[in-house]
Design a protein around this motif. Sequence first.
Motif, PDB file in Angstrom:
ATOM      1  N   SER A  77       0.905  -1.351  -0.008  1.00 37.37           N
ATOM      2  CA  SER A  77       0.317  -0.221   0.203  1.00 37.37           C
ATOM      3  C   SER A  77       0.814   1.203  -0.207  1.00 37.37           C
ATOM      4  N   GLY A  78       1.962   1.516   0.953  1.00 42.35           N
ATOM      5  CA  GLY A  78       2.975   2.475   0.977  1.00 42.35           C
ATOM      6  C   GLY A  78       3.346   2.747  -0.793  1.00 42.35           C
ATOM      7  N   ILE A  84      -5.895  -0.805  -1.820  1.00 39.10           N
ATOM      8  CA  ILE A  84      -5.393  -0.227  -0.822  1.00 39.10           C
ATOM      9  C   ILE A  84      -6.360  -0.436   0.011  1.00 39.10           C
ATOM     10  N   HIS A  85      -5.837  -0.966   1.292  1.00 35.25           N
ATOM     11  CA  HIS A  85      -5.801  -0.946   2.614  1.00 35.25           C
ATOM     12  C   HIS A  85      -4.938  -1.256   3.718  1.00 35.25           C
ATOM     13  N   ASP A  86      -5.297   0.458   4.002  1.00 32.76           N
ATOM     14  CA  ASP A  86      -4.424   1.434   5.015  1.00 32.76           C
ATOM     15  C   ASP A  86      -5.110   2.506   4.906  1.00 32.76           C
ATOM     16  N   GLN A  87      -6.071   2.298   6.223  1.00 32.92           N
ATOM     17  CA  GLN A  87      -7.004   3.229   6.247  1.00 32.92           C
ATOM     18  C   GLN A  87      -6.945   5.318   6.309  1.00 32.92           C
ATOM     19  N   GLY A 144      -0.093  -2.254   3.918  1.00 33.61           N
ATOM     20  CA  GLY A 144      -0.734  -1.838   4.578  1.00 33.61           C
ATOM     21  C   GLY A 144      -0.690  -2.412   5.783  1.00 33.61           C
ATOM     22  N   THR A 145      -0.441  -4.382   5.743  1.00 40.01           N
ATOM     23  CA  THR A 145      -0.514  -4.738   6.434  1.00 40.01           C
ATOM     24  C   THR A 145       1.020  -4.669   7.721  1.00 40.01           C
ATOM     25  N   HIS A 146       1.787  -4.327   6.957  1.00 45.46           N
ATOM     26  CA  HIS A 146       2.890  -4.053   7.807  1.00 45.46           C
ATOM     27  C   HIS A 146       2.210  -2.395   9.138  1.00 45.46           C
ATOM     28  N   LEU A 181      -9.699  -5.914  11.838  1.00 41.96           N
ATOM     29  CA  LEU A 181     -10.165  -5.372  10.520  1.00 41.96           C
ATOM     30  C   LEU A 181      -9.275  -5.211   9.323  1.00 41.96           C
ATOM     31  N   ASN A 182      -9.607  -5.782   8.216  1.00 47.14           N
ATOM     32  CA  ASN A 182      -8.655  -4.964   6.717  1.00 47.14           C
ATOM     33  C   ASN A 182     -10.048  -5.493   5.737  1.00 47.14           C
ATOM     34  N   VAL A 183      -9.790  -3.459   5.681  1.00 47.76           N
ATOM     35  CA  VAL A 183     -10.970  -3.039   5.251  1.00 47.76           C
ATOM     36  C   VAL A 183     -10.095  -2.381   3.432  1.00 47.76           C
TER      37      VAL A 183
END
Lengths: 306, 228
Positions: free
Chosen positions: A90-91, A107-110, A173-175, A247-249
């Motif tokens: 995501s970065g 992506i997934h990093d609110q 995003g996971t990081h 939670l992962n959006v």
Amino acid sequence: MSVVFFLTEEVPVLKKTAVCLSGIFILMSLLLATSGCSSPRAESSSPLPPQLRLRVATTTSLYDSGLWGYLEPMFERKYNVELDIMYAGSGKALEYGRRGDVDIVTIHDQIREEQFIADGYGVRRVPFAYNYFLIVGPSVDPAGIKGLTPEAAFKKLMETGKASFVSRGDDSGTHAKEKDIWAEAGYDYEAVRNAGRWYIEAGTGMGPTLMMASEKQAYTLTDIGTYLTYKGKLALVPVVDKGSLLLNVYSAIALNPEKMPQAKIDMANNLIEFLISPEIQEFIGNYGIEEYGTQLFTPYVGSEPE
Amino acid sequence: MTEIWHGLTKAIGLIISLDPEVTEIAGRSLMISLTSTLLTSLICLPLGSLIHFKQFPGKRLVISLIQTFFGIPTVAIGLFVFILFSRAGPLGGLNLLFTPAVMVLGQMILITPLLLGLTIAALSGVDKVIPDTARSLGASGFQMTIIVLREARFAVMATVIMGFGRAISEVGIALIVGGNIRGFTRVITTAISLETAKGDLELSLALGIILIFIALIVNILLNRLQPR
């Protein structure tokens, strides 16, 4: 000695070189032709070749789980467009966006998504799917974290300092989620990074990180989609799968044409509409059930997480 | 060990069945690397000859610099080209980032020092008597260059083949500036990188074997084209 024959031989040599060069050119154009023909897209495209290319930067978990592999041809057929899909954490995906090198990001990093929009790069954040993160690890559970909350599990990892943990370490995003959990557990992330040899920074995508964790029999944080896709190749089981933190959006953000005049906003909006359309939402919800026996992604529209 | 065996049988299967996706990726690899090698050769063989035959101050330094860049990391070139052609970069308006064209350009930058340096080395290996004799027989500067290039043709061809080898085998540039887009910029090396990441080691291995096959065929062809 060739010098002596120079005058008599020069012409044939040049001729031969010309023949060689034209031979290479013919070979290359042949290859171009055949590679064009053998491309599955060339056969399936309509008589009018698509003029527009839409560039998407997607988080690796959506790519590695194979979802884009199905969505891409569906969207291309519907709108007669070429989707160019780049997979990146995501970065990096957001960096592509900030530089104007893509038209839309998924992506997934609110927190960083909201920052991206506040900085004027993105139009709006449209969530289209979600699932949950998992902490996976060896079945013997060396640190004894099974069934704990994610914060408590991380705390225990830090206190025992023996069982290895593989971090994505790639600003994905996971990081970012992993850093959130460390913060909730009450640790400064820099302290965690320097805590010892048990904390391993892989600096790579979700799939390779899982493979590394499996090789090293270490714990890692993963999205459930990628874990299920890779499960057959891994000696890892879920150990922590409960907690609101997990939670992962997944969201789509089209690039703001006011800031990036070249961004293809209309087609990007088509892609967003496509992703949240009832049929694609249903497709996302059913994706992988047949193969993995469980849902990889929950459609967001109509079943928003609380 | 069984993985290597499976990789080999899979590679042969993919080649025999002419798997459309693999053919497409292999064709693209070949196209991009042949184009970059050909274009670079057209620039570097004459330029290398010029550096070799002309005497000018700082010649030794120029040659040392060229040789220094033999070992430049492909990711460094990839990053440089990315910054250059990104929207926010100086050449962003050309809209070339993530296209095969910019991959060709990156590979050209990669193999330019190699082709220049090795051309100079190849020409230096030619017996001094030959250019001197040519001159004494009344050859012009251009004719003399042709004679010496002909004398060094095997070494020059080896240089071109080496350039091609480095171009088709690199992954850093292709990944960073090409973006590994399926059906557009995916080449053999970036496909290997992706499939390894996905854990499909057999397919990766098969692709690696196909890459070696392609290099073998191209080398045989280039050697055949060599005069005598």
